[in-house]
Design a protein around this motif. Structure first.
Motif, PDB file in Angstrom:
ATOM      1  N   SER B  44      39.535  29.070 -41.039  1.00 28.60           N
ATOM      2  CA  SER B  44      40.247  29.453 -42.203  1.00 28.60           C
ATOM      3  C   SER B  44      40.019  31.166 -42.669  1.00 28.60           C
ATOM      4  CB  SER B  44      39.740  28.656 -43.192  1.00 28.60           C
ATOM      5  OG  SER B  44      40.157  27.454 -42.697  1.00 28.60           O
ATOM      6  N   GLN B  93      46.644  23.132 -45.867  1.00 24.59           N
ATOM      7  CA  GLN B  93      45.933  22.012 -45.121  1.00 24.59           C
ATOM      8  C   GLN B  93      46.302  20.844 -46.029  1.00 24.59           C
ATOM      9  OE1 GLN B  93      41.898  22.495 -44.564  1.00 24.59           O
ATOM     10  NE2 GLN B  93      41.510  20.639 -43.843  1.00 24.59           N
ATOM     11  N   ASP B 175      47.240  26.095 -41.104  1.00 21.63           N
ATOM     12  CA  ASP B 175      46.050  25.919 -41.252  1.00 21.63           C
ATOM     13  C   ASP B 175      45.282  24.145 -41.312  1.00 21.63           C
ATOM     14  OD1 ASP B 175      43.030  25.643 -41.606  1.00 21.63           O
ATOM     15  OD2 ASP B 175      43.035  27.171 -42.974  1.00 21.63           O
ATOM     16  N   GLU B 176      45.557  23.550 -40.133  1.00 20.87           N
ATOM     17  CA  GLU B 176      45.108  22.176 -40.429  1.00 20.87           C
ATOM     18  C   GLU B 176      46.132  21.164 -40.812  1.00 20.87           C
ATOM     19  OE1 GLU B 176      41.169  21.044 -39.964  1.00 20.87           O
ATOM     20  OE2 GLU B 176      40.417  22.984 -40.228  1.00 20.87           O
TER      21      GLU B 176
HETATM   22 MG   LIG Z   1      39.355  25.586 -42.518  1.00 21.37          MG
END
Ligand SMILES: [Mg+2]
Ligand SMILES: Nc1ncnc2c1ncn2[C@@H]1O[C@H](COP(=O)(O)OP(=O)(O)OP(=O)(O)O)[C@@H](O)[C@H]1O
Lengths: 335, 291
Positions: B44, B93, B175-176
């Motif tokens: 991240s 995320q 991001d995820e």
């Molecule tokens: Mg992360």
């Protein structure tokens, strides 16, 4: 707020008022001091005193006095003021608008000042100026409203006599108002000269009430702004290229406002309580000032009427704050 | 192919901790690159550096990030903000916390279009409705008037994906984007990201700890561990011939048809826990897949 929650709140109002009424009623009669003693001329005979007591029902047992009073209140009769010899309802009705206008102006001033300080403080985060602002804010928070009243009285009434320090309106400007909401009425009828004079009279007392409240709003809002600024949605707004001020205004402020209103809204009741001393200091003719005279004169019916009025105001205020929060927060609006 | 994003020898320190220690990474135009590593590896932080969202105590101690030939770290704030959201976009995320709870979906989506494409409010809302249709949201006009809490997690993630692609960016950092979602929704969201990428012609930097996902959608991949790049190359090459024991351990934790997930090979003790968690998650994913 859901309808059921609202109804529940409304249903609680009568028992609350009954409780307040009972406490005040009993306290007044248990505490030493007697309205008759305050009104009789020196040298009145015991027989005269007894007759007066009977006239106001003060010779009856406490419980039957209370029940009589309750019955009267339920039918809209709040009794006659002993010291002013007028109906309590009319007396309060004539003075309440003055207090409401003063309190409303104070709240508006406090919200404007508090919001400005919080926003500026947020933009200055991490600088020396922020520290200075916080320190100054703490100072304003620490001084209570009646002290501000005295400071302002000295400052702008005596040392630098720019503003009137007593009363509500210059008597020369007084006209036959149709309501007791002088400010509202003069604005609506476009008597701006009168409105200006009313505002000049209200400025110092409302500032005294507003300053500590503004400091409270500033502190709460600034903390909430900092918290909202850390939330994902505010950070994501930055990844979309929005400027800091845009994010503060659109993403952060509306979210920070909700807890701030919820927390500070209840404190408006303190501000209302503050009107008692502040109105006294500035000889402003509202119900706060009237309450002090009523207590000095042990004017039981008037005290009871005034305290019930304050209780209704507090309840209405709390309800209004809850409704406002629900209005600001879509998650609550939809239940 | 030319690189649109080129990170060279990036060092980031937070206080005494060196969070990134010489990360280099290239994303070619239009490609999907996986950025893999266990929790805390610094994945991240790479994205945060690009978006200028590093924690206030963080310091970029060395390195260079160039995007479409421009040095992002040296760019004045205004020019950088002009790129963010327009040329580089983020798919976050956690869809539950990534939308403003007190603003309508329409207002949040339209704001981006108004800012970067200078559309009127009305045109922006019309475009937002089209974008919602692209991410398979039915009745987009109604969804635009809703507040985030009225949408499911999967719906919110679709909204966020649609918003990320709103201005046709050349790079999307995801991001995820599926970790916070239900397993059944994860696959749909992945397909959606892939479809939007093809349609809008963006490159994607796909941050994940899921090697299964990387194998499926990423052309190339970077493996990050403790702030350092361990592997870098085409996904096929890295997965077939990993250089580093760490990558082999990660691979060993990934279930395949010929090898059940519970037959874990011995791995360095520090990794076991995170790998187990990963394996467990993949198990669930596999179980949810129709046979
Ligand atoms: Mg992360
Ligand atoms: N605000 C912060 N202050 C100090 N250290 C931080 C902060 N945020 C992250 N870190 C540290 O930076 C390192 C990298 O974090 P990062 O969030 O990039 O990991 P990640 O690879 O994204 O992990 P995850 O898979 O859990 O998201 C971690 O060791 C973490 O402890």
């Amino acid at each position: 707020m859901r309808w059921s929650a609202l109804l529940k709140r409304l249903a609680l109002i009568p028992p609350t008022l009954l409780g307040v009424g009972a406490i005040v009623f009993v306290l007044l009669r248990v505490v030493p001091g007697d309205p008759i003693a305050m009104m009789i001329p020196p040298g009145a005979s015991p027989a005269d005193i007894a007759r007066l007591r009977a006239l106001y029902g003060l010779d009856q047992p406490l419980l039957s006095q209370f029940i009589t009073w309750l019955g009267q209140v339920a039918s809209g009769d709040f009794g006659r003021s002993i010291s002013l010899r007028q109906q309590v309802f009319e007396l309060v009705g004539a003075r309440l608008p003055a207090t409401l206008e003063l309190a409303a102006l104070s709240v508006v001033l406090a919200l404007l000042m508090g919001t400005a300080v919080a926003l500026v403080g947020s933009l200055l985060r991490g600088t020396r100026a922020e520290w200075l602002l916080d320190t100054a804010n703490g100072f304003f928070l620490a001084i209570p409203d009646f002290l501000w009243a005295l400071i302002l009285l000295l400052g702008f009434g005596v040392l630098l006599p720019l503003l009137p320090i007593s009363g509500r309106l210059d008597p020369q400007l007084a006209i036959a108002f149709r309501t007791h909401f002088y400010l509202v009425e003069s604005l609506l009828t476009l008597r701006l000269d009168i409105a200006a004079d009313l505002l000049r009279h209200m400025l110092l007392p409302s500032l005294a009430l507003a300053l500590p409240f503004a400091a409270l709003v500033a502190r709460l809002l600034k903390a909430q702004l900092a918290e909202a600024e850390d939330q994902d949605y505010a950070q994501i707004a930055r990844t979309r290229g929005f400027s800091r001020t845009t994010i503060l205004q659109r993403e952060v402020f509306p979210n920070a406002l909700i807890p701030t209103v919820a927390l500070s809204g209840v404190q408006v009741t303190l501000l209302l309580g503050g009107t008692v001393l502040v109105e006294r200091i500035f000889s402003y003719e509202g119900i706060g000032n009237m309450a002090i005279d009523a207590v000095i004169n042990r004017d039981f019916p008037l005290i009871q009427g005034l305290i019930l009025t304050f209780a209704v105001l507090f309840i209405a205020l709390n309800l209004a704050v809850d409704l406002l929060v629900a209005l600001l927060d879509p998650r609550l609006r939809h239940g | 192919m030319s690189a649109i994003l080129e990170i060279d020898n990036l060092h980031v320190a937070i206080g005494a901790a060196n969070v990134l220690r010489g990360v280099s990474l290239r994303v070619e135009a239009g490609e999907v690159r996986g950025l893999v590593g266990e929790s805390g590896a610094g994945k991240s932080m790479v994205g945060r550096t690009i978006f200028g969202l590093l924690p206030s105590r963080a310091k970029i101690t060395a390195g260079c990030v160039s995007f479409e030939g421009r040095d992002l770290l040296a760019l004045p704030d205004r020019q950088r903000r002009d790129l963010l959201g327009r040329r580089i976009a983020l798919i976050p995320q956690d869809p539950m916390t990534s939308l403003n709870p007190v603003r309508r979906i329409g207002a949040q989506m339209a704001a981006v279009l108004q800012l970067h494409l200078k559309l009127s409010k009305r045109a922006a809302l019309a475009r937002a409705a089209e974008l919602l249709t692209e991410v398979a949201i039915r009745d987009p006009a109604r969804v635009l008037t809703l507040y985030p809490h009225e949408l499911s997690g999967g719906m919110r993630q679709r909204v966020l994906i649609a918003t990320a692609f709103a201005c046709d960016p050349s790079l999307v950092i995801a991001d995820e984007p599926t970790t916070a979602l239900d397993v059944t929704v994860q696959r749909q969201v992945l397909q959606l990201v892939e479809r939007m990428r093809q349609r809008h012609g963006a490159a994607i930097l796909f941050v994940t700890h899921d090697l299964g996902v990387v194998a499926k959608i990423c052309r190339s991949m970077t493996v990050l561990h403790a702030g350092r790049v361990l592997e870098d190359g085409l996904t096929a090459d890295v997965l077939v011939k990993p250089h580093h024991a760490y990558t082999r351990a990660l691979l060993a934790a990934t279930p395949r048809a010929d090898r059940p997930a519970d037959a874990l090979k011995p791995v360095p003790p520090a990794l076991i826990e995170s790998l187990w968690a990963e394996a467990h998650r993949l198990d669930q994913l596999a179980a949810a897949r129709p046979a």
